[in-house]
Scaffold this motif. Sequence first.
Motif, PDB file in Angstrom:
ATOM      1  N   ALA A 209       0.823  -1.211   0.000  1.00 55.47           N
ATOM      2  CA  ALA A 209       0.000   0.000   0.000  1.00 55.47           C
ATOM      3  C   ALA A 209       0.858   1.263   0.000  1.00 55.47           C
ATOM      4  CB  ALA A 209      -0.942  -0.013   1.202  1.00 55.47           C
ATOM      5  N   ARG A 210       1.973   1.222   0.659  1.00 56.63           N
ATOM      6  CA  ARG A 210       2.849   2.409   0.729  1.00 56.63           C
ATOM      7  C   ARG A 210       3.442   2.754  -0.632  1.00 56.63           C
ATOM      8  NH1 ARG A 210       7.108   3.066   5.575  1.00 56.63           N
ATOM      9  NH2 ARG A 210       5.273   4.002   6.552  1.00 56.63           N
ATOM     10  N   ARG A 211       3.505   1.770  -1.548  1.00 57.35           N
ATOM     11  CA  ARG A 211       4.132   1.988  -2.852  1.00 57.35           C
ATOM     12  C   ARG A 211       3.123   2.253  -3.975  1.00 57.35           C
ATOM     13  NH1 ARG A 211       6.753  -2.320  -4.980  1.00 57.35           N
ATOM     14  NH2 ARG A 211       7.882  -0.914  -6.372  1.00 57.35           N
ATOM     15  N   TYR A 212       1.835   2.359  -3.652  1.00 56.91           N
ATOM     16  CA  TYR A 212       0.877   2.681  -4.704  1.00 56.91           C
ATOM     17  C   TYR A 212       1.210   4.047  -5.280  1.00 56.91           C
ATOM     18  CZ  TYR A 212      -2.181  -0.954  -2.641  1.00 56.91           C
ATOM     19  OH  TYR A 212      -2.704  -2.116  -2.147  1.00 56.91           O
ATOM     20  N   PRO A 213       1.264   4.203  -6.599  1.00 55.83           N
ATOM     21  CA  PRO A 213       1.517   5.516  -7.184  1.00 55.83           C
ATOM     22  C   PRO A 213       0.455   6.527  -6.753  1.00 55.83           C
ATOM     23  CG  PRO A 213       1.741   3.792  -8.837  1.00 55.83           C
ATOM     24  CD  PRO A 213       1.143   3.152  -7.620  1.00 55.83           C
ATOM     25  N   PRO A 214       0.828   7.794  -6.557  1.00 54.84           N
ATOM     26  CA  PRO A 214      -0.144   8.804  -6.089  1.00 54.84           C
ATOM     27  C   PRO A 214      -1.376   8.901  -6.976  1.00 54.84           C
ATOM     28  CG  PRO A 214       2.092   9.668  -5.980  1.00 54.84           C
ATOM     29  CD  PRO A 214       2.187   8.348  -6.677  1.00 54.84           C
ATOM     30  N   GLU A 215      -1.200   8.754  -8.297  1.00 53.92           N
ATOM     31  CA  GLU A 215      -2.352   8.869  -9.184  1.00 53.92           C
ATOM     32  C   GLU A 215      -3.342   7.723  -8.970  1.00 53.92           C
ATOM     33  OE1 GLU A 215       1.150   7.596 -11.951  1.00 53.92           O
ATOM     34  OE2 GLU A 215       0.852   8.510  -9.963  1.00 53.92           O
ATOM     35  N   LEU A 216      -2.836   6.532  -8.598  1.00 55.57           N
ATOM     36  CA  LEU A 216      -3.740   5.421  -8.314  1.00 55.57           C
ATOM     37  C   LEU A 216      -4.486   5.654  -7.005  1.00 55.57           C
ATOM     38  CD1 LEU A 216      -4.679   2.556  -9.242  1.00 55.57           C
ATOM     39  CD2 LEU A 216      -3.059   1.675  -7.560  1.00 55.57           C
ATOM     40  N   VAL A 217      -3.794   6.182  -6.000  1.00 53.87           N
ATOM     41  CA  VAL A 217      -4.443   6.465  -4.722  1.00 53.87           C
ATOM     42  C   VAL A 217      -5.560   7.491  -4.915  1.00 53.87           C
ATOM     43  CG1 VAL A 217      -4.113   7.357  -2.390  1.00 53.87           C
ATOM     44  CG2 VAL A 217      -2.366   5.880  -3.413  1.00 53.87           C
ATOM     45  N   ALA A 218      -5.285   8.541  -5.693  1.00 57.40           N
ATOM     46  CA  ALA A 218      -6.321   9.547  -5.960  1.00 57.40           C
ATOM     47  C   ALA A 218      -7.509   8.927  -6.693  1.00 57.40           C
ATOM     48  CB  ALA A 218      -5.721  10.700  -6.765  1.00 57.40           C
ATOM     49  N   TYR A 219      -7.226   8.048  -7.631  1.00 51.22           N
ATOM     50  CA  TYR A 219      -8.288   7.362  -8.379  1.00 51.22           C
ATOM     51  C   TYR A 219      -9.110   6.482  -7.452  1.00 51.22           C
ATOM     52  CZ  TYR A 219     -10.310   4.654 -12.282  1.00 51.22           C
ATOM     53  OH  TYR A 219     -11.154   4.056 -13.187  1.00 51.22           O
ATOM     54  N   LEU A 220      -8.430   5.747  -6.579  1.00 52.59           N
ATOM     55  CA  LEU A 220      -9.102   4.856  -5.639  1.00 52.59           C
ATOM     56  C   LEU A 220     -10.002   5.638  -4.689  1.00 52.59           C
ATOM     57  CD1 LEU A 220      -9.532   2.148  -4.173  1.00 52.59           C
ATOM     58  CD2 LEU A 220      -7.307   2.478  -3.078  1.00 52.59           C
ATOM     59  N   ARG A 221      -9.553   6.797  -4.244  1.00 49.18           N
ATOM     60  CA  ARG A 221     -10.351   7.614  -3.319  1.00 49.18           C
ATOM     61  C   ARG A 221     -11.558   8.247  -3.997  1.00 49.18           C
ATOM     62  NH1 ARG A 221      -5.260  11.018  -1.012  1.00 49.18           N
ATOM     63  NH2 ARG A 221      -4.526   9.565   0.592  1.00 49.18           N
ATOM     64  N   GLY A 222     -11.484   8.415  -5.320  1.00 47.31           N
ATOM     65  CA  GLY A 222     -12.521   9.155  -6.020  1.00 47.31           C
ATOM     66  C   GLY A 222     -13.310   8.318  -6.997  1.00 47.31           C
TER      67      GLY A 222
END
Length: 274
Positions: A209-222
């Motif tokens: 989870a710590r290595r997820y790219p920022p763009e994927l994290v933003a996508y996952l949250r939205g």
Amino acid sequence: MPVVDAWMQHPTLRHSNHEMFASLRRWTGMRTLEEELPVEVTLAALAAADVDTGLSSAWYGPEGALITNDEVAGFVARSGGRLRGVAGADLTRPVAAVRELRRAVGELGFVALRIIPWLWRLPPTDRLYYPLYTACAELGVPFCTQVGHTGPLRPSETGRPIPYIDQVALDFPELTIVCGHIGYPWTTEMIAVADKHENVYIDTSAYTARRYPPELVAYLRGRGRRKVLFGSNYPMIEPSRALEHLDELDLDQETAGLFLSDNARRVFRLDGRP
């Protein structure tokens, strides 16, 4: 909350000790096996991360099967319902491959097909895949594949979401496609393809989870909260390690539930619902 691991495998000696995984063993610290691993060891690793269902895959390549469909069926039978089978197939024998997929789904109860393009050095748009895509669509099971660069020292080109996954989704709009390993360094491409196609999904296997790219994290949250599934890539990465820093993603409860379990249950029809 209960977790579904969308990308894992209970290994055989042929699989874990294969020379192509030497680079992964170097990165992850995973050791070669001295003897076959009992299913109970895998089940304990899943339980440590509250994984109640692991999608355990076969592995077929040009040199033969590293984990056969029948071996997976045996692991599933000994798992007390904790494992579900994901089929493999020999791309070079299209008719036999379709026949084997139908057997795996119809007789063994498997819930998906997985093909690793870099293993075959054939992109997902190669004609040898297309009979299997048709069979998956007819059987109502997802096609799972790898996107992004390769951990093993093999060419990465076959893992590009554009043009390959995009083209397959255009040719087979009825086919559900689950793209494992996030797609890095083409993560933005992978997100674009998932946005574009209703039946294309991303799983997070091979990354903590710590290595997820920022763009994927933003996508996952939205807007991608119904498009991203958790996967570990066990035994290369144990689920507990993959989820160790999950809280740092700041997911609300609904999104966490979708990511960890509900999306996979829907996509793979794990509860028997169409």
